[in-house]
Design a protein around this motif. Structure first.
Motif, PDB file in Angstrom:
ATOM      1  N   SER A  22       0.831  -1.209   0.000  1.00 32.29           N
ATOM      2  CA  SER A  22       0.000   0.000   0.000  1.00 32.29           C
ATOM      3  C   SER A  22       0.864   1.258   0.000  1.00 32.29           C
ATOM      4  O   SER A  22       0.511   2.257  -0.640  1.00 32.29           O
ATOM      5  N   PHE A  23       2.014   1.224   0.684  1.00 33.32           N
ATOM      6  CA  PHE A  23       2.919   2.378   0.674  1.00 33.32           C
ATOM      7  C   PHE A  23       3.545   2.593  -0.698  1.00 33.32           C
ATOM      8  O   PHE A  23       3.782   3.731  -1.113  1.00 33.32           O
ATOM      9  N   ASP A  26       0.792   4.502  -2.387  1.00 32.73           N
ATOM     10  CA  ASP A  26       0.506   5.818  -1.816  1.00 32.73           C
ATOM     11  C   ASP A  26       1.655   6.800  -2.025  1.00 32.73           C
ATOM     12  O   ASP A  26       1.426   7.997  -2.229  1.00 32.73           O
ATOM     13  N   ARG A  27       2.894   6.301  -1.980  1.00 28.55           N
ATOM     14  CA  ARG A  27       4.059   7.181  -2.126  1.00 28.55           C
ATOM     15  C   ARG A  27       4.572   7.216  -3.563  1.00 28.55           C
ATOM     16  O   ARG A  27       5.619   7.802  -3.840  1.00 28.55           O
ATOM     17  N   GLU A  28       3.815   6.577  -4.452  1.00 31.16           N
ATOM     18  CA  GLU A  28       4.088   6.606  -5.887  1.00 31.16           C
ATOM     19  C   GLU A  28       5.506   6.156  -6.203  1.00 31.16           C
ATOM     20  O   GLU A  28       6.219   6.756  -7.019  1.00 31.16           O
TER      21      GLU A  28
END
Length: 344
Positions: A22-23, A26-28
């Motif tokens: 997921s990170f 979220d952090r592309e």
């Protein structure tokens, strides 16, 4: 075209692996090809990344030459067997286990605390190709203490860490949940993971102690702290306690500093520290807790900053953080981001 990186996540179906994926979204992080890996028990499941679903493969059969970097979110045994295979294939490894943490030629890295270690890694990259993300308790403690250490030095740390059951993975969560349900229904609490009932209880010891009476996780915290701060003289007295909490380690931290630092000065430092959120207005309901503040969040929360009335250069702090997110998954992705800057 922006450069992308082919990534494997070992333990992709576990708590840390799921958070790490997921990170990445979220952090592309610029993921090219993505390979979720796990044991044969969960191989075949699907893991979603950026709208696409990827089939989980058995790590035993995986060819690591297909990826630029592999993040291991597994136990020491898995890392011992498969990290050497990955590095031999030319893959950079970020490992959350403690299997290689004590090796002198392996970097132990918390980006907010010792980002310079990435440079040392790059200089000896061909030797090991391994970066270790420390244990979650060490990460949150050192993120909180780094500004104090930089300002006046720290001579001694005395810490009691109240560990969330997710330190034992999903099985730890399941045991706390099932015991709680059973006890509330006047049934016996069945036990598999922990040596004693964990629901409505606090366990002072969940593993076999070493000869000196300290638990292996406590000794690893000591060695990791000295290595990360590059300070063999700092003294650490750790106590680890298992608490009936799903997510978020809570720590009572007492430090003896190299020079006098008042509580107000410490608060000023903490307000500006990367990765830290200070919650210290003195109101009882506003002190940080694992449930109210840490769970699902990415900061290290600090409260109850006060001068130690028993020592002229002492400070006491209360520190909480989500052990799965900040204490593991986010730290790995931050390391990945540093690697990209270094030219992974």
């Amino acid at each position: 075209m922006n450069k992308t990186f082919d990534v494997a996540v070992v333990g992709a179906t576990g708590l840390v692996g799921e958070a790490l994926v997921s990170f990445l979204v979220d952090r592309e992080f610029p993921v090219g090809h993505f390979f979720p890996l796990a044991s044969v028990r969960t191989a075949g499941k699907k893991v979603g990344l950026s709208g696409k679903y990827h089939t989980v493969k058995d790590v035993v059969d995986f060819d690591f030459s297909q990826v630029d970097v592999a993040v291991f979110c597994a136990n020491d045994e898995v890392s011992a067997e498969h990290v050497p295979r990955a590095t031999a294939a030319g893959c950079v490894v970020i490992d959350t286990s403690t299997q290689f943490a004590d090796d002198d030629d392996v970097a132990l890295l918390i980006p907010e605390v010792n980002p310079q270690a990435i440079t040392g890694y790059a200089q000896r990259k061909e030797e090991r190709n391994i970066i270790v993300s420390p244990d979650s308790a060490t990460i949150q403690m050192l993120v909180a203490l780094k500004p104090i250490y930089d300002a006046v030095g720290i001579e001694r740390i005395n810490v009691v860490s109240y560990q969330a059951v997710t330190a034992s993975g999903k099985s730890g969560m399941d045991e706390l949940a099932s015991q709680t349900i059973a006890l509330l229904n006047m049934q016996d609490a069945k036990r598999k993971i922990f040596p004693q009932q964990i629901a409505f209880n606090v366990l002072p010891q969940v593993t076999i102690a070493e000869e000196n009476g300290y638990l292996p996780c406590e000794m690893k915290m000591l060695r990791a702290t000295q290595k990360i701060l590059a300070d063999d003289d700092i003294l650490i007295n750790p106590t680890t306690v298992q608490a009936p909490v799903f997510f978020g380690h809570s720590q009572a931290v007492h430090v003896e500093t190299g020079a006098k630092l008042g509580a107000d000065e410490a608060r000023d430092l903490l307000r500006e520290a990367p990765g830290v959120t200070l919650l210290d207005d003195g109101e009882p309901g506003n002190s940080p807790t694992a449930v109210t503040h840490a769970t699902g969040e990415d900061a290290v929360f600090v409260g109850r900053v006060r001068e130690d009335i028993s020592h002229p250069c002492g400070l006491s702090l209360w520190v909480v953080a989500d052990n799965v997110r900040k204490g593991a998954a986010l730290n790995c992705v931050q390391i990945l981001e540093l690697l990209v800057k270094e030219g992974l």
